[in-house]
Design a protein around this motif. Structure first.
Motif, PDB file in Angstrom:
ATOM      1  N   ASN A  63      42.813  74.136  42.001  1.00  0.00           N
ATOM      2  CA  ASN A  63      42.140  74.695  43.165  1.00  0.00           C
ATOM      3  C   ASN A  63      42.713  76.087  43.428  1.00  0.00           C
ATOM      4  O   ASN A  63      43.924  76.241  43.583  1.00  0.00           O
ATOM      5  N   PRO A  64      41.899  77.132  43.465  1.00  0.00           N
ATOM      6  CA  PRO A  64      42.408  78.501  43.624  1.00  0.00           C
ATOM      7  C   PRO A  64      43.099  78.758  44.959  1.00  0.00           C
ATOM      8  O   PRO A  64      43.756  79.785  45.136  1.00  0.00           O
ATOM      9  N   LYS A  65      42.946  77.847  45.931  1.00  0.00           N
ATOM     10  CA  LYS A  65      43.621  78.002  47.213  1.00  0.00           C
ATOM     11  C   LYS A  65      44.797  77.048  47.361  1.00  0.00           C
ATOM     12  O   LYS A  65      45.759  77.353  48.063  1.00  0.00           O
ATOM     13  N   ARG A  66      44.706  75.891  46.690  1.00  0.00           N
ATOM     14  CA  ARG A  66      45.763  74.879  46.796  1.00  0.00           C
ATOM     15  C   ARG A  66      45.928  74.210  45.431  1.00  0.00           C
ATOM     16  O   ARG A  66      45.507  73.068  45.238  1.00  0.00           O
ATOM     17  N   CYS A  67      46.527  74.914  44.509  1.00  0.00           N
ATOM     18  CA  CYS A  67      46.713  74.376  43.163  1.00  0.00           C
ATOM     19  C   CYS A  67      47.898  73.399  43.174  1.00  0.00           C
ATOM     20  O   CYS A  67      49.028  73.787  43.472  1.00  0.00           O
ATOM     21  N   SER A  68      47.614  72.145  42.853  1.00  0.00           N
ATOM     22  CA  SER A  68      48.673  71.138  42.882  1.00  0.00           C
ATOM     23  C   SER A  68      49.194  70.866  41.475  1.00  0.00           C
ATOM     24  O   SER A  68      48.451  70.891  40.498  1.00  0.00           O
ATOM     25  N   LEU A  69      50.500  70.595  41.397  1.00  0.00           N
ATOM     26  CA  LEU A  69      51.168  70.347  40.126  1.00  0.00           C
ATOM     27  C   LEU A  69      51.825  68.972  40.149  1.00  0.00           C
ATOM     28  O   LEU A  69      52.278  68.500  41.192  1.00  0.00           O
ATOM     29  N   ARG A  70      51.886  68.362  38.971  1.00  0.00           N
ATOM     30  CA  ARG A  70      52.585  67.088  38.820  1.00  0.00           C
ATOM     31  C   ARG A  70      53.852  67.339  38.019  1.00  0.00           C
ATOM     32  O   ARG A  70      53.798  67.819  36.884  1.00  0.00           O
ATOM     33  N   ILE A  71      55.004  67.049  38.593  1.00  0.00           N
ATOM     34  CA  ILE A  71      56.287  67.295  37.928  1.00  0.00           C
ATOM     35  C   ILE A  71      56.508  66.236  36.852  1.00  0.00           C
ATOM     36  O   ILE A  71      56.418  65.028  37.118  1.00  0.00           O
ATOM     37  N   THR A  72      56.817  66.694  35.645  1.00  0.00           N
ATOM     38  CA  THR A  72      57.019  65.769  34.533  1.00  0.00           C
ATOM     39  C   THR A  72      58.472  65.700  34.059  1.00  0.00           C
ATOM     40  O   THR A  72      58.881  64.728  33.419  1.00  0.00           O
ATOM     41  N   ALA A  73      59.262  66.731  34.365  1.00  0.00           N
ATOM     42  CA  ALA A  73      60.670  66.735  33.942  1.00  0.00           C
ATOM     43  C   ALA A  73      61.426  67.779  34.739  1.00  0.00           C
ATOM     44  O   ALA A  73      60.841  68.736  35.264  1.00  0.00           O
ATOM     45  N   GLU A  74      62.720  67.583  34.863  1.00  0.00           N
ATOM     46  CA  GLU A  74      63.566  68.583  35.507  1.00  0.00           C
ATOM     47  C   GLU A  74      64.887  68.683  34.747  1.00  0.00           C
ATOM     48  O   GLU A  74      65.363  67.707  34.168  1.00  0.00           O
ATOM     49  N   GLU A  75      65.441  69.892  34.736  1.00  0.00           N
ATOM     50  CA  GLU A  75      66.684  70.148  34.015  1.00  0.00           C
ATOM     51  C   GLU A  75      67.582  71.033  34.855  1.00  0.00           C
ATOM     52  O   GLU A  75      67.169  72.110  35.285  1.00  0.00           O
ATOM     53  N   VAL A  76      68.787  70.579  35.090  1.00  0.00           N
ATOM     54  CA  VAL A  76      69.766  71.364  35.840  1.00  0.00           C
ATOM     55  C   VAL A  76      70.538  72.246  34.857  1.00  0.00           C
ATOM     56  O   VAL A  76      71.123  71.751  33.895  1.00  0.00           O
ATOM     57  N   ILE A  77      70.509  73.550  35.096  1.00  0.00           N
ATOM     58  CA  ILE A  77      71.185  74.518  34.231  1.00  0.00           C
ATOM     59  C   ILE A  77      72.548  74.846  34.828  1.00  0.00           C
ATOM     60  O   ILE A  77      72.649  75.201  36.004  1.00  0.00           O
ATOM     61  N   ARG A  78      73.558  74.739  34.010  1.00  0.00           N
ATOM     62  CA  ARG A  78      74.896  75.089  34.496  1.00  0.00           C
ATOM     63  C   ARG A  78      74.985  76.575  34.811  1.00  0.00           C
ATOM     64  O   ARG A  78      74.466  77.402  34.060  1.00  0.00           O
ATOM     65  N   PRO A  79      75.643  76.928  35.909  1.00  0.00           N
ATOM     66  CA  PRO A  79      75.826  78.361  36.195  1.00  0.00           C
ATOM     67  C   PRO A  79      76.735  78.993  35.157  1.00  0.00           C
ATOM     68  O   PRO A  79      77.536  78.307  34.507  1.00  0.00           O
ATOM     69  N   ARG A  80      76.610  80.306  34.992  1.00  0.00           N
ATOM     70  CA  ARG A  80      77.509  81.007  34.079  1.00  0.00           C
ATOM     71  C   ARG A  80      78.951  80.849  34.549  1.00  0.00           C
ATOM     72  O   ARG A  80      79.208  80.792  35.757  1.00  0.00           O
ATOM     73  N   PRO A  81      79.881  80.780  33.621  1.00  0.00           N
ATOM     74  CA  PRO A  81      81.290  80.624  34.010  1.00  0.00           C
ATOM     75  C   PRO A  81      81.873  81.899  34.618  1.00  0.00           C
ATOM     76  O   PRO A  81      83.005  81.891  35.098  1.00  0.00           O
ATOM     77  N   THR A  82      81.106  82.986  34.575  1.00  0.00           N
ATOM     78  CA  THR A  82      81.568  84.255  35.124  1.00  0.00           C
ATOM     79  C   THR A  82      80.715  84.662  36.316  1.00  0.00           C
ATOM     80  O   THR A  82      79.586  84.194  36.480  1.00  0.00           O
ATOM     81  N   TYR A  83      81.240  85.549  37.147  1.00  0.00           N
ATOM     82  CA  TYR A  83      80.548  85.998  38.357  1.00  0.00           C
ATOM     83  C   TYR A  83      80.603  87.519  38.400  1.00  0.00           C
ATOM     84  O   TYR A  83      81.681  88.107  38.527  1.00  0.00           O
ATOM     85  N   THR A  84      79.429  88.135  38.273  1.00  0.00           N
ATOM     86  CA  THR A  84      79.345  89.599  38.273  1.00  0.00           C
ATOM     87  C   THR A  84      78.722  90.082  39.572  1.00  0.00           C
ATOM     88  O   THR A  84      77.618  89.676  39.935  1.00  0.00           O
ATOM     89  N   HIS A  85      79.418  90.965  40.244  1.00  0.00           N
ATOM     90  CA  HIS A  85      78.982  91.520  41.530  1.00  0.00           C
ATOM     91  C   HIS A  85      79.018  93.041  41.423  1.00  0.00           C
ATOM     92  O   HIS A  85      80.045  93.610  41.055  1.00  0.00           O
ATOM     93  N   VAL A  86      77.896  93.678  41.691  1.00  0.00           N
ATOM     94  CA  VAL A  86      77.839  95.137  41.690  1.00  0.00           C
ATOM     95  C   VAL A  86      77.475  95.603  43.094  1.00  0.00           C
ATOM     96  O   VAL A  86      76.544  95.079  43.714  1.00  0.00           O
ATOM     97  N   ALA A  87      78.226  96.585  43.593  1.00  0.00           N
ATOM     98  CA  ALA A  87      77.939  97.186  44.894  1.00  0.00           C
ATOM     99  C   ALA A  87      77.581  98.639  44.652  1.00  0.00           C
ATOM    100  O   ALA A  87      78.373  99.394  44.081  1.00  0.00           O
ATOM    101  N   VAL A  88      76.381  99.047  45.069  1.00  0.00           N
ATOM    102  CA  VAL A  88      75.871 100.364  44.715  1.00  0.00           C
ATOM    103  C   VAL A  88      75.257 101.047  45.929  1.00  0.00           C
ATOM    104  O   VAL A  88      74.636 100.394  46.778  1.00  0.00           O
ATOM    105  N   ALA A  89      75.433 102.365  46.010  1.00  0.00           N
ATOM    106  CA  ALA A  89      74.783 103.151  47.057  1.00  0.00           C
ATOM    107  C   ALA A  89      73.357 103.463  46.607  1.00  0.00           C
ATOM    108  O   ALA A  89      73.173 104.132  45.583  1.00  0.00           O
ATOM    109  N   PRO A  90      72.334 102.971  47.303  1.00  0.00           N
ATOM    110  CA  PRO A  90      70.956 103.163  46.840  1.00  0.00           C
ATOM    111  C   PRO A  90      70.518 104.625  46.854  1.00  0.00           C
ATOM    112  O   PRO A  90      70.964 105.419  47.684  1.00  0.00           O
ATOM    113  N   THR A  91      69.654 104.953  45.929  1.00  0.00           N
ATOM    114  CA  THR A  91      69.138 106.314  45.810  1.00  0.00           C
ATOM    115  C   THR A  91      68.039 106.569  46.839  1.00  0.00           C
ATOM    116  O   THR A  91      67.444 105.640  47.396  1.00  0.00           O
ATOM    117  N   LYS A  92      67.763 107.841  47.075  1.00  0.00           N
ATOM    118  CA  LYS A  92      66.691 108.206  47.997  1.00  0.00           C
ATOM    119  C   LYS A  92      65.349 107.712  47.466  1.00  0.00           C
ATOM    120  O   LYS A  92      64.496 107.252  48.225  1.00  0.00           O
TER     121      LYS A  92
END
Length: 235
Positions: A56-85
């Protein structure tokens, strides 16, 4: 297989209803019909496989058939940046940084900043799009604009590095990250961090680094930091 973002999905859920805009895209643009396979990602580490139950183009329904939990990366990358104009350059950065892989992106308000305010709504949508395109399982955290001095009070100096252009001894980022599980890299505005900001950071124990011999644009430097952190750890 088309991928849709489903932040409200819960483990064990058997059905899912796409929002109206996604439903229209799925049915009118992708021309999905009942029985077609799709993927869902919640941005918190779980991938779902599903089939179209009702195209349905307004309410497209899905049936879940499988789920997989992905392990997070063992590392954590954080970047702090001053945004450009130019906001387009920050949109490019968000897209590419999510594709390469990072956990957090903070926007800094510095002494030489050309942009003093930033709305995250558009950038968050770009991050979601990049998440789906790249097959990532975790949506990075995007932080509101933060004053540089305030941000320095939040960081762990032992795992934080500042990439600046002032004279003085600096070590290549690739050499100091090593196998450290966490890192935060500070990237200044087009006019670089002010001498006072650099002195303040170094006084807090933040280590100065270089991203190479070339003088990089702000968004290029931020992406280079993300890429360097990921590649060095993988090697």
């Amino acid at each position: 297989m088309p991928t849709f973002y489903a932040p409200d999905m819960a483990p064990g859920q058997t059905t899912f209803l796409l929002p109206e805009d996604e439903s229209k895209h799925a049915v009118r643009v992708l021309r999905l019909v009942a029985g077609d396979a799709v993927a869902l990602v919640d941005g918190r580490g779980t991938h779902y496989t599903a089939t179209v139950a009702d195209a349905n183009p307004k309410r497209c329904s899905l049936r879940i058939t499988a789920e997989e939990v992905i392990r997070p990366r063992p590392t954590y990358t954080h970047v702090a940046v001053a945004p450009t104009k130019n906001l387009d350059r920050m949109e490019w950065l968000v897209e590419k940084a999510v594709e390469v892989g990072l956990e957090r992106l903070t926007f800094l308000r510095c002494a030489h900043s050309e942009r003093r305010e930033l709305k995250l709504e558009r950038l968050e949508k770009i991050a979601v799009s990049a998440l789906k395109q790249s097959g990532q399982a975790y949506l990075p955290q995007l932080d509101e604009m933060t004053d540089f001095t305030d941000f320095l009070q939040e960081i762990d100096p032992a795992t934080t590095f500042i990439a600046h252009l002032e004279a003085g001894e600096r070590t290549a980022l690739a050499q100091v990250i090593g196998t450290a599980p966490r890192c935060c890299v500070l990237i200044g505005p087009e006019g670089d961090f002010s001498p006072a900001e650099i002195e303040l950071a170094l006084g807090r124990g933040v280590r100065p680094v270089t991203l190479g011999a070339s003088r990089l644009r702000t968004e290029t430097a931020a992406l280079a930091a993300v890429f360097t952190a990921q590649v060095v750890r993988e090697l």
